[in-house]
Structure formats: C-alpha cells, structure tokens
Design a protein around this motif. Sequence first.
Motif, mmCIF file in Angstrom:
data_model
loop_
_atom_site.group_PDB
_atom_site.id
_atom_site.type_symbol
_atom_site.label_atom_id
_atom_site.label_comp_id
_atom_site.label_asym_id
_atom_site.label_seq_id
_atom_site.Cartn_x
_atom_site.Cartn_y
_atom_site.Cartn_z
ATOM 1 N N GLY A 20 0.842 -1.199 0.000
ATOM 2 C CA GLY A 20 0.000 0.000 0.000
ATOM 3 C C GLY A 20 0.869 1.236 0.000
ATOM 4 N N ILE A 21 0.230 2.390 -0.021
ATOM 5 C CA ILE A 21 0.969 3.640 0.090
ATOM 6 C C ILE A 21 0.154 4.604 0.946
ATOM 7 N N THR A 22 0.851 5.319 1.818
ATOM 8 C CA THR A 22 0.212 6.321 2.663
ATOM 9 C C THR A 22 0.148 7.624 1.894
ATOM 10 N N SER A 23 -1.022 8.224 1.858
ATOM 11 C CA SER A 23 -1.162 9.531 1.220
ATOM 12 C C SER A 23 -1.247 10.573 2.325
ATOM 13 N N VAL A 24 -0.180 11.361 2.465
ATOM 14 C CA VAL A 24 -0.110 12.382 3.517
ATOM 15 C C VAL A 24 -0.769 13.651 2.990
ATOM 16 N N CYS A 25 -1.961 13.958 3.538
ATOM 17 C CA CYS A 25 -2.735 15.102 3.046
ATOM 18 C C CYS A 25 -2.621 16.250 4.032
ATOM 19 N N SER A 26 -1.569 17.017 3.913
ATOM 20 C CA SER A 26 -1.369 18.132 4.833
ATOM 21 C C SER A 26 -0.451 19.149 4.186
ATOM 22 N N ALA A 27 -0.666 20.418 4.549
ATOM 23 C CA ALA A 27 0.230 21.468 4.066
ATOM 24 C C ALA A 27 1.050 22.023 5.223
ATOM 25 N N HIS A 28 1.060 21.309 6.364
ATOM 26 C CA HIS A 28 1.818 21.798 7.515
ATOM 27 C C HIS A 28 3.276 21.367 7.391
ATOM 28 N N ALA A 29 4.186 22.332 7.513
ATOM 29 C CA ALA A 29 5.613 22.059 7.300
ATOM 30 C C ALA A 29 6.138 20.952 8.213
ATOM 31 N N LEU A 30 5.703 20.913 9.481
ATOM 32 C CA LEU A 30 6.212 19.891 10.402
ATOM 33 C C LEU A 30 5.683 18.510 10.050
ATOM 34 N N VAL A 31 4.447 18.435 9.560
ATOM 35 C CA VAL A 31 3.880 17.145 9.130
ATOM 36 C C VAL A 31 4.643 16.632 7.910
ATOM 37 N N ILE A 32 4.887 17.523 6.954
ATOM 38 C CA ILE A 32 5.613 17.128 5.742
ATOM 39 C C ILE A 32 7.046 16.711 6.106
ATOM 40 N N GLU A 33 7.672 17.464 7.007
ATOM 41 C CA GLU A 33 9.033 17.107 7.434
ATOM 42 C C GLU A 33 9.042 15.730 8.095
ATOM 43 N N ALA A 34 8.069 15.462 8.966
ATOM 44 C CA ALA A 34 8.004 14.157 9.639
ATOM 45 C C ALA A 34 7.828 13.034 8.616
ATOM 46 N N ALA A 35 6.975 13.275 7.607
ATOM 47 C CA ALA A 35 6.728 12.246 6.579
ATOM 48 C C ALA A 35 8.009 11.949 5.791
ATOM 49 N N LEU A 36 8.744 13.002 5.428
ATOM 50 C CA LEU A 36 9.964 12.812 4.639
ATOM 51 C C LEU A 36 11.071 12.184 5.490
ATOM 52 N N ARG A 37 11.157 12.585 6.759
ATOM 53 C CA ARG A 37 12.153 11.962 7.650
ATOM 54 C C ARG A 37 11.834 10.474 7.838
ATOM 55 N N ASN A 38 10.546 10.180 8.030
ATOM 56 C CA ASN A 38 10.143 8.785 8.243
ATOM 57 C C ASN A 38 10.416 7.915 7.029
ATOM 58 N N GLY A 39 10.239 8.510 5.834
ATOM 59 C CA GLY A 39 10.418 7.724 4.611
ATOM 60 C C GLY A 39 11.842 7.689 4.102
ATOM 61 N N LYS A 40 12.734 8.452 4.759
ATOM 62 C CA LYS A 40 14.084 8.664 4.235
ATOM 63 C C LYS A 40 14.891 7.376 4.082
ATOM 64 N N ASP A 41 14.758 6.484 5.052
ATOM 65 C CA ASP A 41 15.604 5.291 5.031
ATOM 66 C C ASP A 41 14.983 4.118 4.281
ATOM 67 N N GLY A 42 13.727 4.280 3.845
ATOM 68 C CA GLY A 42 13.082 3.184 3.114
ATOM 69 C C GLY A 42 13.396 3.249 1.629
ATOM 70 N N THR A 43 12.701 2.411 0.865
ATOM 71 C CA THR A 43 12.876 2.434 -0.592
ATOM 72 C C THR A 43 11.602 2.913 -1.282
ATOM 73 N N ALA A 44 10.465 2.859 -0.552
ATOM 74 C CA ALA A 44 9.185 3.252 -1.147
ATOM 75 C C ALA A 44 9.126 4.773 -1.307
ATOM 76 N N PRO A 45 8.365 5.245 -2.295
ATOM 77 C CA PRO A 45 8.203 6.694 -2.416
ATOM 78 C C PRO A 45 7.338 7.255 -1.287
ATOM 79 N N VAL A 46 7.424 8.546 -1.065
ATOM 80 C CA VAL A 46 6.529 9.233 -0.128
ATOM 81 C C VAL A 46 5.552 10.056 -0.959
ATOM 82 N N LEU A 47 4.272 9.871 -0.658
ATOM 83 C CA LEU A 47 3.206 10.550 -1.395
ATOM 84 C C LEU A 47 2.630 11.661 -0.531
ATOM 85 N N ILE A 48 2.713 12.883 -1.034
ATOM 86 C CA ILE A 48 2.164 14.043 -0.309
ATOM 87 C C ILE A 48 1.130 14.707 -1.201
ATOM 88 N N GLU A 49 -0.063 14.921 -0.660
ATOM 89 C CA GLU A 49 -1.158 15.451 -1.473
ATOM 90 C C GLU A 49 -1.674 16.784 -0.945
#
Length: 426
Positions: A20-49
């Motif tokens: 599956g893929i998580t769709s992060v639906c937020s325009a808050h800078a800290l939420v987006i930062e957390a999503a990118l930090r969390n996905g940094k070490d994986g191989t899957a893409p990060v989806l931000i909407e």
Amino acid sequence: MHGHYLQKLAQAHTQGRVLGITSVCSAHALVIEAALRNGKDGTAPVLIEATCNQVNHEGGYTGMTPTDFQRFVLEIAGRVGFDPERLILGGDHLGPNPWKHLPPQQAMLNAERMLEAYARAGFRKIHLDTSMACLGENDPLDGALVAGRAARLAAVVERTVNEAGLPPPFYVIGTEVPVPGGASEKVEDLQVTTAQSALETIELHRQAFLSKGLNSVFARVIGLVVQPGVEFGNENVVVYQPEKAQQLSALLQGEPQLVFEAHSTDYQPTAALQHLVRDGFAILKVGPGLTFALREALYALDHIAAAMRPLPEHESLRSTMESLMLAEPHYWDHYYHGDDAARRVQRHFSYSDRIRYYWPFAAASRAVEAMFSAFGDEPIPETLVSQYLPQLYPYVASGQADSSARSLVLAAIGQVLAQYQAACGE
C-alpha cells in the motif's frame, strides 16, 4: 519509478501480496518534514497530497499555488536530505468544488485552470472529483455527467503535460466520501459502497474517457475512491469491519488495473489499516490524524514549559489558540455544536481537528516559534516527557529519540506515520 510504484499496487493485490501507500494530506511544514524523515531510510516513495481547497491556481486557503506547494515540499526535502526522486505529489478532489457556488460552466473553467496548474507543477497523481452540484444543479448529479466532466479535466491534464514535456500522470476517480474537510457531527451507520455502484462508476468513466479519445489515458487510472466503512466525526471514529466490505473488495479481481483509495482513515487502529490494505484499499489517506498528533505534542510542550518556568496563563499556546479561534470563528463555528463548554473542548480536541486551519495564522506560528526558541535544542527532562508525552518516553529513555522540543513533535507525528508504514508493507 513513481508511476510504476502506483501501478505496482494493483499488481501486488492481484498476486495476493500486501503493498500500500500512505497519502499524507497536509500542508503543515512539520507534518511534511516528519513524513519525509520517516520515509528517508526506506525504498518506497513518499506521497504528499494537496486538496483543491488548500492549494489551487488562485492560492487556496494556504495562499499557495501548485507550483508554490511543489517548491515548499522540495525545500523541506532538501533540508532533511530526502531524495526528490522518491517524492510523489498528488492533488486531491480536483474539480469544481471551490467554485460550486458559481454556474457549472464558470466552475468548470476554473477547475480546468486549476488542473492545468497542478499538471504543469509536476503533480503525478491526480484525483478527479467532479461529483458536486454547482449553482442551479440538482444534487446528486447524474453519474454520466460526473464522468464526462472528469474526462474533460483529464484531457486538460494530458494536453498540459504533453506541451510541457512532462511524464504522464496517474489518475484516481470516484468520490464516495464526505466533502473535502471531512464529516461533522457524530458519524453513525455508514453505508459501505456497493459493488454495483463501484462497477457503475468505473464503467461510466471508461465510456467517458473513450468518447473523448482518451482510452490510452484510462489505462493510467490506478484507483477508485470508495467508502469502505471508515470515517470520523468530532467525537467518534468508525473502525473498519472487513466483513462489511467483502463484496466490494471482491470486485477488484475483475479490475486488475485498480486498487481502492480510502479517505478519512485517520485514527484507525493499526490492525484496521492492515486489513484495509489486505482487502485492496491500498491508498490510505491521512491528514487530520497527523495534525491532531502535532497539536497533542505542541500542547504537551506548552504544559512542560509551564512546569519548567511558570508563565502567566494568557501567554500559553492554548490561550493564544483559543483567542485566535474566537476572533476568526469561520473554520469551526458551523461544525461544532453544544453549549459553550462543549464547543470549547471541540475547538481544541475534536477528531475533526479544525484547529489545523489556524496553525498558519501569524499569531499561531509566532507562538509556536517562540516556544521552540525558548526550549532551544536542549534536551527536555525525561521525567517531563514521561508525564506529558508518555507514548514517546520509552524511545527517549532508551536513547532512541532526541528529547529536544522540535524532535519530540516530529517523533509524535512519526509514530502515527509508522502505523501506516507497517500497514502498507513498507
């Protein structure tokens, strides 16, 4: 790779693999930062909407156009060292919704301009939603009309990416969900989308794309939005019950190019998220659940600050947010009900999390920044983390997490995202 990944979701489901893929639906800078930090070490893409109301060619309520939003996310990615090649940007509920108070022709012209702006800014995942009645139209709209309008907007996107030499995007259709922004009141007795209704939506869109010469484009429709029986209101969460969605889930066997997109999956327990992905609801949208975790962490820090160096009550973050919401009530007053005390609790602590609309206000962002500055990079005492952020205490006490104020907020959001990563097989 991105598009390929979105198409891999259906392939995996057909083969009985959990992906599956998580769709992060937020325009808050800290939420987006957390999503990118969390996905940094994986191989899957990060989806931000971004949604049509948040971000559009007129600026939306964030004041950002799609190009601004793309720059905003890339700037955060650069700061945290996230590979932009692994980023997928999506547009949610793209259609005439922000202009539905206008006659249909005008509303659709605005929608076309918005879709063109999203396409030009390199958004690769496009949810076409033309289900809303505009001025003078009967609600609900006829299914064929909805599909025809969606195909018309897809044609605009295709023309734009062709002219700009950009890679072709992937589409999601359908909209068996509440309007963007979520449900209000207490949610009871949710109707799961019927298999017949879902098949009808697919067929109507297939015909509409075909009639506009877009059959090769329809091959890039990767998802269908349905109601699997998950939702949250101000005070309650309706948890996924797999048995109610069995027939709906089964129809994917005959539609091997599609998975389902589930909206409002916020606050679902980890097991429910895992069952959703297993049953073909492979795109899990979450937004308010992440800003809810953000607010919990900020309010915890507010209490910690007061414990460490007592401040006058009117200088607390809670007091700043209360004043702001009372001065500018339009984001909450139609949604929260009851007496003054009930509405006060809902303003701050509702699952609907309508306080999220206030974080970008100058007074709120000043108060948050002032709090972060006061704490600096100093570690917060473990005992105070235990008292006010107990879910993070084990990580801090064992040295796995840094206990500076900013890191604790990112970790609180990251904990919610980790449940989604686990469910998506990432």
